[in-house]
Write a protein that holds these residues in place. Structure first.
Motif, PDB file in Angstrom:
ATOM      1  N   UNK A 156       0.790  -1.236   0.096  1.00 36.35           N
ATOM      2  CA  UNK A 156      -0.122   0.029  -0.073  1.00 36.35           C
ATOM      3  C   UNK A 156       0.905   1.145   0.095  1.00 36.35           C
ATOM      4  N   UNK A 157       2.088   1.266   0.192  1.00 31.38           N
ATOM      5  CA  UNK A 157       2.923   2.225   0.597  1.00 31.38           C
ATOM      6  C   UNK A 157       2.949   2.983   1.689  1.00 31.38           C
ATOM      7  N   UNK A 158       2.377   2.514   2.751  1.00 31.54           N
ATOM      8  CA  UNK A 158       2.283   3.141   3.936  1.00 31.54           C
ATOM      9  C   UNK A 158       3.103   2.361   4.888  1.00 31.54           C
ATOM     10  N   UNK A 159       3.249   3.167   6.116  1.00 30.99           N
ATOM     11  CA  UNK A 159       3.963   2.420   7.117  1.00 30.99           C
ATOM     12  C   UNK A 159       3.396   1.419   7.891  1.00 30.99           C
ATOM     13  N   UNK A 160       4.005   0.771   8.775  1.00 34.13           N
ATOM     14  CA  UNK A 160       3.395  -0.441   9.755  1.00 34.13           C
ATOM     15  C   UNK A 160       2.266   0.330  10.728  1.00 34.13           C
ATOM     16  N   UNK A 161       2.618   1.694  11.096  1.00 33.85           N
ATOM     17  CA  UNK A 161       1.698   2.193  11.982  1.00 33.85           C
ATOM     18  C   UNK A 161       0.549   2.515  11.298  1.00 33.85           C
ATOM     19  N   UNK A 162       0.602   2.732   9.944  1.00 32.88           N
ATOM     20  CA  UNK A 162      -0.852   3.193   9.277  1.00 32.88           C
ATOM     21  C   UNK A 162      -1.636   1.930   8.940  1.00 32.88           C
ATOM     22  N   UNK A 163      -0.836   0.846   8.877  1.00 30.62           N
ATOM     23  CA  UNK A 163      -1.340  -0.335   8.576  1.00 30.62           C
ATOM     24  C   UNK A 163      -1.265  -1.654   9.580  1.00 30.62           C
ATOM     25  N   UNK A 164      -1.637  -1.491  10.571  1.00 30.06           N
ATOM     26  CA  UNK A 164      -1.202  -2.722  11.546  1.00 30.06           C
ATOM     27  C   UNK A 164      -1.914  -4.043  11.337  1.00 30.06           C
ATOM     28  N   UNK A 165      -1.186  -4.774  12.012  1.00 29.93           N
ATOM     29  CA  UNK A 165      -1.586  -6.423  11.854  1.00 29.93           C
ATOM     30  C   UNK A 165      -3.291  -6.685  11.784  1.00 29.93           C
ATOM     31  N   UNK A 166      -3.694  -6.003  13.072  1.00 25.29           N
ATOM     32  CA  UNK A 166      -5.446  -6.098  13.251  1.00 25.29           C
ATOM     33  C   UNK A 166      -5.928  -5.640  11.941  1.00 25.29           C
ATOM     34  N   UNK A 167      -5.538  -4.629  11.405  1.00 27.47           N
ATOM     35  CA  UNK A 167      -6.185  -3.898  10.040  1.00 27.47           C
ATOM     36  C   UNK A 167      -6.133  -4.963   9.022  1.00 27.47           C
ATOM     37  N   UNK A 168      -4.922  -5.418   8.795  1.00 25.81           N
ATOM     38  CA  UNK A 168      -4.578  -6.362   7.660  1.00 25.81           C
ATOM     39  C   UNK A 168      -5.441  -7.631   7.942  1.00 25.81           C
ATOM     40  N   UNK A 169      -5.392  -8.277   9.106  1.00 24.01           N
ATOM     41  CA  UNK A 169      -6.352  -9.508   9.383  1.00 24.01           C
ATOM     42  C   UNK A 169      -7.744  -9.353   9.268  1.00 24.01           C
ATOM     43  N   UNK A 170      -8.187  -8.132   9.461  1.00 26.25           N
ATOM     44  CA  UNK A 170      -9.701  -7.716   9.408  1.00 26.25           C
ATOM     45  C   UNK A 170     -10.255  -7.827   7.975  1.00 26.25           C
ATOM     46  N   UNK A 171      -9.151  -6.946   7.188  1.00 24.67           N
ATOM     47  CA  UNK A 171      -9.488  -7.063   5.738  1.00 24.67           C
ATOM     48  C   UNK A 171      -9.467  -8.398   5.190  1.00 24.67           C
ATOM     49  N   UNK A 172      -8.512  -9.324   5.632  1.00 22.74           N
ATOM     50  CA  UNK A 172      -8.517 -10.662   5.187  1.00 22.74           C
ATOM     51  C   UNK A 172      -9.672 -11.455   5.647  1.00 22.74           C
ATOM     52  N   UNK A 173     -10.188 -11.380   6.870  1.00 25.56           N
ATOM     53  CA  UNK A 173     -11.300 -11.962   7.243  1.00 25.56           C
ATOM     54  C   UNK A 173     -12.459 -11.604   6.529  1.00 25.56           C
ATOM     55  N   UNK A 174     -12.687 -10.426   6.206  1.00 24.56           N
ATOM     56  CA  UNK A 174     -13.790 -10.009   5.242  1.00 24.56           C
ATOM     57  C   UNK A 174     -13.865 -10.544   3.933  1.00 24.56           C
ATOM     58  N   UNK A 175     -12.559 -10.898   3.317  1.00 19.59           N
ATOM     59  CA  UNK A 175     -12.758 -11.386   2.076  1.00 19.59           C
ATOM     60  C   UNK A 175     -12.812 -12.786   2.088  1.00 19.59           C
ATOM     61  N   UNK A 176     -12.307 -13.284   3.249  1.00 16.19           N
ATOM     62  CA  UNK A 176     -12.617 -14.879   3.489  1.00 16.19           C
ATOM     63  C   UNK A 176     -13.966 -15.145   3.792  1.00 16.19           C
ATOM     64  N   UNK A 177     -14.666 -14.289   4.569  1.00 16.11           N
ATOM     65  CA  UNK A 177     -16.151 -14.317   4.860  1.00 16.11           C
ATOM     66  C   UNK A 177     -16.830 -14.354   3.800  1.00 16.11           C
ATOM     67  N   UNK A 178     -16.354 -13.581   2.888  1.00 18.30           N
ATOM     68  CA  UNK A 178     -17.317 -13.299   1.232  1.00 18.30           C
ATOM     69  C   UNK A 178     -17.030 -14.538   0.646  1.00 18.30           C
ATOM     70  N   UNK A 179     -16.319 -15.418   0.715  1.00 14.91           N
ATOM     71  CA  UNK A 179     -15.956 -16.704   0.197  1.00 14.91           C
ATOM     72  C   UNK A 179     -15.028 -16.622  -1.073  1.00 14.91           C
ATOM     73  N   UNK A 180     -14.322 -15.614  -1.035  1.00 17.50           N
ATOM     74  CA  UNK A 180     -13.371 -15.116  -2.063  1.00 17.50           C
ATOM     75  C   UNK A 180     -11.998 -15.659  -2.090  1.00 17.50           C
TER      76      UNK A 180
END
Length: 107
Positions: free
Chosen positions: A73-97
């Protein structure tokens, strides 16, 4: 097939997005993703679509995704923390993608 939240922390699984299972229609900053497996349409922002596209390139462990995604994304780890990445991942998984396979195995 893995199940439950604990699998996102389990490096025995590789995750990928099979482009034959969905189609994307982008309209500005919003994308509509039709999941062919469920017949459902989901609405995602640019960040979620970036992750979905990244997971079409090659199967990845969640830990790899968490480490790589801020730089994608071109951002720092502080701007994109682990929990944020995992939440997006979970949303994609929940959508069956997303699809999981055992690391070292075949899809």
């Amino acid at each position: 097939m893995p199940q439950g939240d604990k699998i996102y922390n389990d490096d025995r699984w590789l995750w990928y997005a099979d482009q034959s299972h969905f189609s994307v229609e982008a309209l500005g900053d919003i994308s509509y993703v039709y999941c062919r497996r469920s017949g459902s349409t989901h609405v995602f922002n640019l960040v979620s679509i970036e992750m979905l596209q990244y997971l079409t390139i090659a199967p990845r462990r969640v830990s790899e995704l968490v480490e790589a995604f801020p730089s994608i994304l071109g951002v720092s780890r502080e701007e994109c923390p682990r929990g944020f990445v995992k939440r997006i991942f979970a949303e994609l998984d929940d959508a069956g993608l997303l699809t999981a396979r055992a690391a070292g195995g075949k899809p």
